[in-house]
Write a protein that holds these residues in place. Sequence first.
Motif, PDB file in Angstrom:
ATOM      1  N   LYS A  68      -0.769  -8.850  12.157  1.00 63.38           N
ATOM      2  CA  LYS A  68      -0.880  -7.491  11.636  1.00 63.38           C
ATOM      3  C   LYS A  68      -1.204  -6.547  12.782  1.00 63.38           C
ATOM      4  N   GLY A  69      -0.880  -5.288  12.585  1.00 60.48           N
ATOM      5  CA  GLY A  69      -1.144  -4.339  13.647  1.00 60.48           C
ATOM      6  C   GLY A  69      -1.006  -2.912  13.201  1.00 60.48           C
ATOM      7  N   ILE A  80       1.344   0.986  10.254  1.00 58.14           N
ATOM      8  CA  ILE A  80       0.741  -0.333  10.061  1.00 58.14           C
ATOM      9  C   ILE A  80       1.805  -1.338   9.625  1.00 58.14           C
ATOM     10  N   PHE A  81       1.526  -2.624   9.893  1.00 60.21           N
ATOM     11  CA  PHE A  81       2.375  -3.687   9.376  1.00 60.21           C
ATOM     12  C   PHE A  81       1.525  -4.931   9.155  1.00 60.21           C
ATOM     13  N   ASN A  82       2.009  -5.836   8.304  1.00 55.62           N
ATOM     14  CA  ASN A  82       1.331  -7.102   8.049  1.00 55.62           C
ATOM     15  C   ASN A  82       2.365  -8.148   7.659  1.00 55.62           C
ATOM     16  N   LEU A  83       2.419  -9.249   8.396  1.00 51.87           N
ATOM     17  CA  LEU A  83       3.290 -10.382   8.096  1.00 51.87           C
ATOM     18  C   LEU A  83       2.401 -11.612   7.953  1.00 51.87           C
ATOM     19  N   GLN A  84       2.526 -12.318   6.813  1.00 50.60           N
ATOM     20  CA  GLN A  84       1.677 -13.492   6.589  1.00 50.60           C
ATOM     21  C   GLN A  84       2.493 -14.612   5.947  1.00 50.60           C
ATOM     22  N   THR A  85       2.525 -15.765   6.605  1.00 50.54           N
ATOM     23  CA  THR A  85       3.170 -16.943   6.051  1.00 50.54           C
ATOM     24  C   THR A  85       2.102 -17.895   5.538  1.00 50.54           C
ATOM     25  N   ARG A  86       2.431 -18.695   4.540  1.00 48.62           N
ATOM     26  CA  ARG A  86       1.479 -19.612   3.914  1.00 48.62           C
ATOM     27  C   ARG A  86       1.996 -21.042   4.070  1.00 48.62           C
ATOM     28  N   PHE A  87       1.073 -21.997   4.251  1.00 49.64           N
ATOM     29  CA  PHE A  87       1.486 -23.367   4.519  1.00 49.64           C
ATOM     30  C   PHE A  87       0.465 -24.352   3.947  1.00 49.64           C
ATOM     31  N   VAL A 107       5.260  -2.817   5.749  1.00 52.90           N
ATOM     32  CA  VAL A 107       5.136  -1.819   6.796  1.00 52.90           C
ATOM     33  C   VAL A 107       4.791  -0.504   6.112  1.00 52.90           C
ATOM     34  N   GLY A 108       4.013   0.344   6.796  1.00 60.96           N
ATOM     35  CA  GLY A 108       3.630   1.583   6.133  1.00 60.96           C
ATOM     36  C   GLY A 108       2.842   2.510   7.015  1.00 60.96           C
ATOM     37  N   LEU A 109       2.160   3.439   6.372  1.00 59.03           N
ATOM     38  CA  LEU A 109       1.351   4.446   7.048  1.00 59.03           C
ATOM     39  C   LEU A 109      -0.057   4.433   6.478  1.00 59.03           C
ATOM     40  N   LYS A 110      -1.037   4.686   7.357  1.00 61.90           N
ATOM     41  CA  LYS A 110      -2.431   4.734   6.943  1.00 61.90           C
ATOM     42  C   LYS A 110      -3.075   5.998   7.480  1.00 61.90           C
ATOM     43  N   SER A 111      -3.732   6.734   6.577  1.00 60.25           N
ATOM     44  CA  SER A 111      -4.412   7.969   6.934  1.00 60.25           C
ATOM     45  C   SER A 111      -5.907   7.817   6.711  1.00 60.25           C
ATOM     46  N   ASN A 112      -6.700   8.364   7.617  1.00 61.06           N
ATOM     47  CA  ASN A 112      -8.151   8.299   7.462  1.00 61.06           C
ATOM     48  C   ASN A 112      -8.639   9.092   6.261  1.00 61.06           C
ATOM     49  N   THR A 113      -7.846  10.042   5.792  1.00 59.38           N
ATOM     50  CA  THR A 113      -8.295  10.925   4.724  1.00 59.38           C
ATOM     51  C   THR A 113      -7.603  10.696   3.379  1.00 59.38           C
ATOM     52  N   VAL A 114      -6.351  10.212   3.379  1.00 56.73           N
ATOM     53  CA  VAL A 114      -5.628  10.087   2.103  1.00 56.73           C
ATOM     54  C   VAL A 114      -5.265   8.654   1.736  1.00 56.73           C
TER      55      VAL A 114
END
Length: 335
Positions: A68-69, A80-87, A107-114
Amino acid sequence: MLNLNRGSNFYIPGKAVKLGLILLTATAGQAHAQTSVTMYGNLDVSIGKESGGAVVMGRGYNNWLGFKGQEDLGDGLSAIFNLQTRFIPGTGAQERPTTLWQGESTVGLKSNTVGSLRVGRAVTPLWNNIWLFEPWYNSGFNGSLASYQTGSYSSDGISDVALGYANFARISNGVFYDSPDFSGFRFAVAGEVERNPLAKTRNVGISLNYGKGPVGAMASYERNDNNDNIYFLGGSYDFSGLVIMGSYAHTKLVGVNAAAAGRSSERLMVLAATYAVGTDTIKTGYGKNEDSGNHKVSLGYSHPLSKRTTLYADLYREKIIVNTTGYAVGMSHTF
């Protein structure tokens, strides 16, 4: 210029842990243009047995490897993004053969206020918060009372068997919004953009949560592709080491899920507690399906060897068709 930093924080159900990860920060000349990428994961293996069955290797919680990052876009906005595999660690097999990025791919956007807005595949608002009100974090294994939180409901309801239950608590092709914290209050909503050709409707769900001081509370509603519905209420209170928690849910089932459950609705309840003994934790709980009569009582004990490594043991007894007693001992490790 690359800066290598240790000690990034990552949150797993029930506790915040300090991870010994390498955080890569790339500075692109502008003060606000910073990018971070984090690798994270969880390993959990148990050995257990149920009455009438063989000794088996399983897990007390799910296992994952993720990346993630975020990239600072300035003015409090980040990509932002997050990739998670399960095993399955016992065999190394992919948890759900049909879905590589089983855990999440967004994948997306993150705001400190909204707040944050993600698109892709992820856990629904219901399941993203329900673990707060069950001592085994809604794992569904060993002593967990997860089936008495949600019963026969799943977030899919159409392709469960065909997908190997990959979408049991998730939706694909979805939009996910999470609000910022408002004095302890927060909310999340999600829904599918694309409709499964076999589905009666699109999945949609909302969760309203409160957490401040010793009090935790949750109210959630979700409707799946099959037009099954679930209404969920949860609450907890921390008496300085003794945490009392409980939940109540009412499902309304149609079609194949109603046939599988043998009824068109279910009333489900869980009453549980955790108690801190030094750094160790005692877990206990009782769950019941009011309509089927199924019930389960569980007892667990966990002992942390460090902030990342924990040993645990569970003992439980459940009545579905006949009474079954089971036990499990295991180890979990986060990184």
